[in-house]
Design a protein around this motif. Sequence first.
Motif, PDB file in Angstrom:
ATOM      1  N   GLN A  91       0.817  -1.090   0.223  1.00  0.00           N
ATOM      2  CA  GLN A  91      -0.029  -0.109   0.015  1.00  0.00           C
ATOM      3  C   GLN A  91       1.004   1.258   0.119  1.00  0.00           C
ATOM      4  OE1 GLN A  91      -3.473   0.109  -0.092  1.00  0.00           O
ATOM      5  NE2 GLN A  91      -3.020  -2.183  -0.472  1.00  0.00           N
ATOM      6  N   ILE A  92       2.031   1.007  -0.382  1.00  0.00           N
ATOM      7  CA  ILE A  92       2.897   2.252  -0.542  1.00  0.00           C
ATOM      8  C   ILE A  92       2.588   2.988  -1.808  1.00  0.00           C
ATOM      9  CG2 ILE A  92       5.482   3.116  -0.254  1.00  0.00           C
ATOM     10  CD1 ILE A  92       4.264   2.762   2.227  1.00  0.00           C
ATOM     11  N   LYS A  93       2.536   4.102  -1.999  1.00  0.00           N
ATOM     12  CA  LYS A  93       2.368   4.966  -3.323  1.00  0.00           C
ATOM     13  C   LYS A  93       3.780   5.600  -3.812  1.00  0.00           C
ATOM     14  CE  LYS A  93      -0.570   8.042  -5.703  1.00  0.00           C
ATOM     15  NZ  LYS A  93      -1.863   9.137  -5.444  1.00  0.00           N
ATOM     16  N   SER A  94       4.436   6.302  -2.947  1.00  0.00           N
ATOM     17  CA  SER A  94       5.771   6.711  -3.192  1.00  0.00           C
ATOM     18  C   SER A  94       6.371   6.993  -1.984  1.00  0.00           C
ATOM     19  CB  SER A  94       5.655   7.945  -3.977  1.00  0.00           C
ATOM     20  OG  SER A  94       5.076   9.127  -2.984  1.00  0.00           O
ATOM     21  N   VAL A  95       7.787   6.987  -2.298  1.00  0.00           N
ATOM     22  CA  VAL A  95       8.880   7.069  -0.934  1.00  0.00           C
ATOM     23  C   VAL A  95       9.946   8.103  -1.501  1.00  0.00           C
ATOM     24  CG1 VAL A  95      10.545   6.134   0.408  1.00  0.00           C
ATOM     25  CG2 VAL A  95       8.542   4.809  -0.318  1.00  0.00           C
ATOM     26  N   VAL A  96       9.962   9.443  -0.869  1.00  0.00           N
ATOM     27  CA  VAL A  96      10.724  10.421  -1.418  1.00  0.00           C
ATOM     28  C   VAL A  96      11.690  10.633  -0.375  1.00  0.00           C
ATOM     29  CG1 VAL A  96      11.056  12.959  -2.167  1.00  0.00           C
ATOM     30  CG2 VAL A  96       8.919  11.387  -2.684  1.00  0.00           C
ATOM     31  N   TYR A  97      12.914  10.762  -0.854  1.00  0.00           N
ATOM     32  CA  TYR A  97      14.205  10.663   0.217  1.00  0.00           C
ATOM     33  C   TYR A  97      14.538  12.297   0.424  1.00  0.00           C
ATOM     34  CZ  TYR A  97      18.981  11.041   1.645  1.00  0.00           C
ATOM     35  OH  TYR A  97      20.402  11.378   2.523  1.00  0.00           O
ATOM     36  N   SER A  98      15.050  12.496   1.635  1.00  0.00           N
ATOM     37  CA  SER A  98      15.359  13.922   1.995  1.00  0.00           C
ATOM     38  C   SER A  98      16.642  13.906   2.739  1.00  0.00           C
ATOM     39  CB  SER A  98      14.463  14.633   2.780  1.00  0.00           C
ATOM     40  OG  SER A  98      14.521  15.885   2.961  1.00  0.00           O
ATOM     41  N   SER A  99      17.566  14.424   2.586  1.00  0.00           N
ATOM     42  CA  SER A  99      18.899  14.494   3.146  1.00  0.00           C
ATOM     43  C   SER A  99      18.932  15.291   4.569  1.00  0.00           C
ATOM     44  CB  SER A  99      19.839  14.937   2.262  1.00  0.00           C
ATOM     45  OG  SER A  99      19.767  16.341   2.155  1.00  0.00           O
ATOM     46  N   LYS A 100      19.756  15.142   5.381  1.00  0.00           N
ATOM     47  CA  LYS A 100      19.796  15.989   6.643  1.00  0.00           C
ATOM     48  C   LYS A 100      20.082  17.159   6.271  1.00  0.00           C
ATOM     49  CE  LYS A 100      22.953  13.253   8.157  1.00  0.00           C
ATOM     50  NZ  LYS A 100      24.060  12.949   9.534  1.00  0.00           N
ATOM     51  N   GLU A 101      20.777  17.602   5.304  1.00  0.00           N
ATOM     52  CA  GLU A 101      21.035  18.956   4.751  1.00  0.00           C
ATOM     53  C   GLU A 101      19.833  19.741   4.410  1.00  0.00           C
ATOM     54  OE1 GLU A 101      22.849  16.408   3.766  1.00  0.00           O
ATOM     55  OE2 GLU A 101      24.701  16.733   4.750  1.00  0.00           O
ATOM     56  N   SER A 102      18.797  18.889   3.666  1.00  0.00           N
ATOM     57  CA  SER A 102      17.504  19.469   3.251  1.00  0.00           C
ATOM     58  C   SER A 102      16.567  19.359   4.431  1.00  0.00           C
ATOM     59  CB  SER A 102      16.936  18.493   2.252  1.00  0.00           C
ATOM     60  OG  SER A 102      17.714  18.541   1.079  1.00  0.00           O
ATOM     61  N   GLU A 103      16.626  18.745   5.467  1.00  0.00           N
ATOM     62  CA  GLU A 103      15.964  18.813   6.864  1.00  0.00           C
ATOM     63  C   GLU A 103      16.488  19.959   7.628  1.00  0.00           C
ATOM     64  OE1 GLU A 103      13.095  16.605   7.469  1.00  0.00           O
ATOM     65  OE2 GLU A 103      13.560  16.554   5.469  1.00  0.00           O
ATOM     66  N   LEU A 104      17.567  20.367   7.580  1.00  0.00           N
ATOM     67  CA  LEU A 104      17.985  21.551   8.239  1.00  0.00           C
ATOM     68  C   LEU A 104      17.576  22.953   7.592  1.00  0.00           C
ATOM     69  CD1 LEU A 104      19.388  22.861  10.695  1.00  0.00           C
ATOM     70  CD2 LEU A 104      21.680  22.357   9.367  1.00  0.00           C
ATOM     71  N   ASP A 105      17.532  22.754   6.301  1.00  0.00           N
ATOM     72  CA  ASP A 105      17.073  23.975   5.452  1.00  0.00           C
ATOM     73  C   ASP A 105      15.704  24.237   5.675  1.00  0.00           C
ATOM     74  OD1 ASP A 105      19.816  24.431   4.557  1.00  0.00           O
ATOM     75  OD2 ASP A 105      19.534  23.394   2.605  1.00  0.00           O
ATOM     76  N   LYS A 106      14.956  23.070   5.762  1.00  0.00           N
ATOM     77  CA  LYS A 106      13.413  23.263   6.035  1.00  0.00           C
ATOM     78  C   LYS A 106      13.138  24.028   7.341  1.00  0.00           C
ATOM     79  CE  LYS A 106      12.103  19.490   3.085  1.00  0.00           C
ATOM     80  NZ  LYS A 106      11.849  17.805   2.920  1.00  0.00           N
ATOM     81  N   LEU A 107      14.032  23.474   8.302  1.00  0.00           N
ATOM     82  CA  LEU A 107      13.696  23.844   9.714  1.00  0.00           C
ATOM     83  C   LEU A 107      14.312  25.505   9.846  1.00  0.00           C
ATOM     84  CD1 LEU A 107      13.269  23.214  12.753  1.00  0.00           C
ATOM     85  CD2 LEU A 107      15.809  22.880  13.021  1.00  0.00           C
ATOM     86  N   ILE A 108      15.226  25.821   9.193  1.00  0.00           N
ATOM     87  CA  ILE A 108      15.453  27.180   9.053  1.00  0.00           C
ATOM     88  C   ILE A 108      14.516  27.913   8.315  1.00  0.00           C
ATOM     89  CG2 ILE A 108      17.248  29.062   8.226  1.00  0.00           C
ATOM     90  CD1 ILE A 108      19.310  26.810   8.446  1.00  0.00           C
ATOM     91  N   ASP A 109      14.104  27.532   7.222  1.00  0.00           N
ATOM     92  CA  ASP A 109      12.975  28.253   6.523  1.00  0.00           C
ATOM     93  C   ASP A 109      11.726  28.296   7.422  1.00  0.00           C
ATOM     94  OD1 ASP A 109      14.569  28.684   4.306  1.00  0.00           O
ATOM     95  OD2 ASP A 109      13.922  26.788   3.238  1.00  0.00           O
ATOM     96  N   ALA A 110      11.338  27.460   8.151  1.00  0.00           N
ATOM     97  CA  ALA A 110      10.145  27.491   8.960  1.00  0.00           C
ATOM     98  C   ALA A 110      10.230  28.397  10.303  1.00  0.00           C
ATOM     99  CB  ALA A 110      10.137  26.073   9.495  1.00  0.00           C
ATOM    100  N   TYR A 111      11.261  28.885  10.663  1.00  0.00           N
ATOM    101  CA  TYR A 111      11.590  29.671  11.658  1.00  0.00           C
ATOM    102  C   TYR A 111      11.740  31.213  10.880  1.00  0.00           C
ATOM    103  CZ  TYR A 111      11.594  26.802  15.530  1.00  0.00           C
ATOM    104  OH  TYR A 111      11.156  25.676  16.667  1.00  0.00           O
ATOM    105  N   GLY A 112      11.648  31.399   9.633  1.00  0.00           N
ATOM    106  CA  GLY A 112      11.730  32.755   8.974  1.00  0.00           C
ATOM    107  C   GLY A 112      13.086  33.500   9.071  1.00  0.00           C
ATOM    108  N   GLU A 113      12.805  34.665   9.431  1.00  0.00           N
ATOM    109  CA  GLU A 113      13.904  35.376   9.755  1.00  0.00           C
ATOM    110  C   GLU A 113      14.913  35.117  10.757  1.00  0.00           C
ATOM    111  OE1 GLU A 113      12.736  39.489  10.082  1.00  0.00           O
ATOM    112  OE2 GLU A 113      11.933  39.753   8.279  1.00  0.00           O
TER     113      GLU A 113
END
Length: 304
Positions: A91-113
């Motif tokens: 029942q898995i439709k898709s699996v998308v990989y996200s590196s630890k670097e991308s995860e950190l960039d997302k965290l930084i973007d989430a907190y804005g300035e």
Amino acid sequence: MKEISSCIRNLPKHLITAIQSIWRNGVMSASSIFAVTITLLLIGLIGVVAINVQDMTTSVEESLTIYVQLESDASAEDVQQVGEEINKIGQIKSVVYSSKESELDKLIDAYGEDGQSLFGTYKGEENPLGDAYVVEVEDAQNLSQIAKQIMNIDHVNKTNYGGESTAELVKTLENVRNGGAIFIVALGIIALMLISNTIKVAITARQTEISIMRMVGASNWYIRIPFMIEGILIGLFGAVVPCLILMFGYTAMYNQMNGVFFSSLLSLRPASPFVYQFSLILAGLGSGVGLVGSYFSIRKFLKF
């Protein structure tokens, strides 16, 4: 074949006869049209809700994913192994990989300035986050079960899919959609019975006329068609008001809410061409129910 061609040639005459019958039985016809109007109005309201709930359910299900965070010390081979294990789950439709670097960039973007000042120093070797996978499932009902299976895989730190509240939301939307469909079918049956009873009253009042027509050689279809047209007209007349309310009411509501129901995730179906398509469905349902109701009402009066 002769009978069919004769009925087609006499169709204008049958139409006039049906209109005259509706006029002569004014009180019964008006009450039947009113009853059909109320029934189709309810069908229209419930149908609009059910269709929009269907769209919302699909939108919610497509947006629901399982976020899988891996352990920060997992090696590249471990990360790859986890991805392969996830793909083996049904029942898995898709699996998308996200590196630890991308995860950190997302965290930084989430907190804005403030994100850069808070977490910018963790880039590179100091990054404490782990790699991640974003898993999309085929059926949102299986989110909880699949999340538990993924959690049992080695080197998986945690999974997040919204918890039981998300599953309850999907279940509620499914119940509203299914309940609406059942209610629409029930109202359709009620409309069928209402029109059928009206036609029966008209037929009972004209039994002598029907007997004379049969005695002079009129075919069953020649007698039946005016009543069938009468049923169609009753259904169409009854659909006028619901169609107008649907067109103007739904369009006004859509414009007032800017097409959004609480959030962009729960959006309404665009008014055009939806209102016109659904109005045609209501008109077709009204005339179809009238046709079927009148056909079965007159059958027993034409048996030899």
